[in-house]
Write an enzyme that holds these catalytic residues in place. Sequence first.
Site, PDB file in Angstrom:
ATOM      1  N   CYS A 274       0.766  -1.095   0.026  1.00 11.89           N
ATOM      2  CA  CYS A 274      -0.055  -0.137  -0.129  1.00 11.89           C
ATOM      3  C   CYS A 274       0.784   1.240   0.172  1.00 11.89           C
ATOM      4  CB  CYS A 274      -1.100  -0.183   0.974  1.00 11.89           C
ATOM      5  SG  CYS A 274      -0.208   0.019   2.771  1.00 11.89           S
TER       6      CYS A 274
ATOM      7  N   HIS B 115      -1.697   1.443   7.527  1.00  6.90           N
ATOM      8  CA  HIS B 115      -2.298   1.571   5.981  1.00  6.90           C
ATOM      9  C   HIS B 115      -1.962   2.721   5.617  1.00  6.90           C
ATOM     10  CE1 HIS B 115      -4.177   0.293   2.458  1.00  6.90           C
ATOM     11  NE2 HIS B 115      -5.487   1.310   2.567  1.00  6.90           N
TER      12      HIS B 115
END
Length: 530
Positions: free
Chosen positions: A89, A334
């Site tokens: 990510c 994230h």
Amino acid sequence: MEDDSLYLRGEWQFNHFSKLTSSRPDAAFAEIQRTSLPEKSPLSCETRVDLCDDLAPVARQLAPREKLPLSSRRPAAVGAGLQNMGNTCYVNASLQCLTYTPPLANYMLSREHSQTCHRHKGCMLCTMQAHITRALHNPGHVIQPSQALAAGFHRGKQEDAHEFLMFTVDAMKKACLPGHKQVDHHSKDTTLIHQIFGGYWRSQIKCLHCHGISDTFDPYLDIALDIQAAQSVQQALEQLAKPEELNGENAYHCGVCLQRAPASKTLTLHTSAKVLILVLKRFSDVTGNKIAKNVQYPECLDMQPYMSQPNTGPLVYVLYAVLVHAGWSCHNGHYFSYVKAQEGQWYKMDDAEVTASSITSVLSQQAYVLFYIQKSEWERHSESVSRGREPRALGAEDTDRRATQGELKRDHPCLQAPELDEHLVERATQESTLDHWKFLQEQNKTKPEFNVRKVEGTLPPDVLVIHQSKYKCGMKNHHPEQQSSLLNLSSSTPTHQESMNTGTLASLRGRARRSKGKNKHSKRALLVCQ
């Protein structure tokens, strides 16, 4: 080097001395020291600022400004989402921010680089060109980023998005140099990447005893902001540009009055970048824990208060991308990003998911990296899209370009489809590794603190000293794997001609104005130290 001298118009004398140790090894920067001068001196403050602009004479312009595309080539709508290949990510979020950087995207879509690239393997510019082209020309789809983009960096776990971002930017900058390996550091700062993201710091130290001034110039590609005591980006910038008093044990050793004396030190931006990368220092260098606080950032940011030359009118930047980290540590969490498409609509880019967003949502995030572009640049690109103007690149004759295209082989690696061969991934892995890159970054990290250098010897009165520093990376012949690194910082030695150009005040791009006053009857010794 033997000492020699040159008289220019009977006014300037150039002498060469041994180089003083630089305070920062990775950058080509210079320091000016001068005595306090009469108001009508040819080296008055206004002239000195102009001289500061001339500290980096460019022997070779690697990417002339006219080569950058004038009009936008980007599709107006948002492009593709990116598939997460497992803890990637941070890669996807960084790539999306770069993809929607107008000057970079327009250059990639113009294919200027691939038409002239002679590197058949491991070219980051060619790899990024393929990725950006695919991403922008496949709206509504999900594409898989090439493994070559993160080769040598990704190790199967989440890494820091800002580190990967600068890893990629540095690799693209190095890819601009294959045909110009022997150029000096000043010329290297004329690459395409530096023209887009780069500028120069000015660290000015003023001796409070003799009022002598020392200016140090240092190139940057991003700006790190301390947010410990800041509630907004503007406050963090104000803290960065706040004068610092040097006294007591921290007193300044003045090279003019040759003694330790109290001084004032100020850090400002001497030249502005087309695109500003502002990184908010959210993670502890020791524990990796996150500073999870809200730091306000505006949609429009005026950088004029932090420039070296005040009162020249607003210098407005507009926000176009935000990289966000969700989590409590740099070791987990994230990454995702928000980007502004060409038509002005904001989108949230969360790996494969692409959803429309609003400026209110964008400005309410715990941002990690902020991307700003000069307002004039954004408006120019947006205007060209609204008019539907046919894009073209300046500085290249159409006939020459067609001839170049005809001479290229169809199997040229730079013109292949975005999916790159395995040997390219392997080559990229061999050329650069994450550990090696981090090692270099620790040595070469841009910092607002500049070490004070001691000037040895006794200087005559009213002397102007220019220290030209150069950096040798320290790569030994018995380490070929280090020599082949994408991020190897090659050394360069300023030539005699370069020193001459420094003295003749050849104009360096910047915002300084040339002084109108000049005393043609006085002579001052200009010592160029290498």
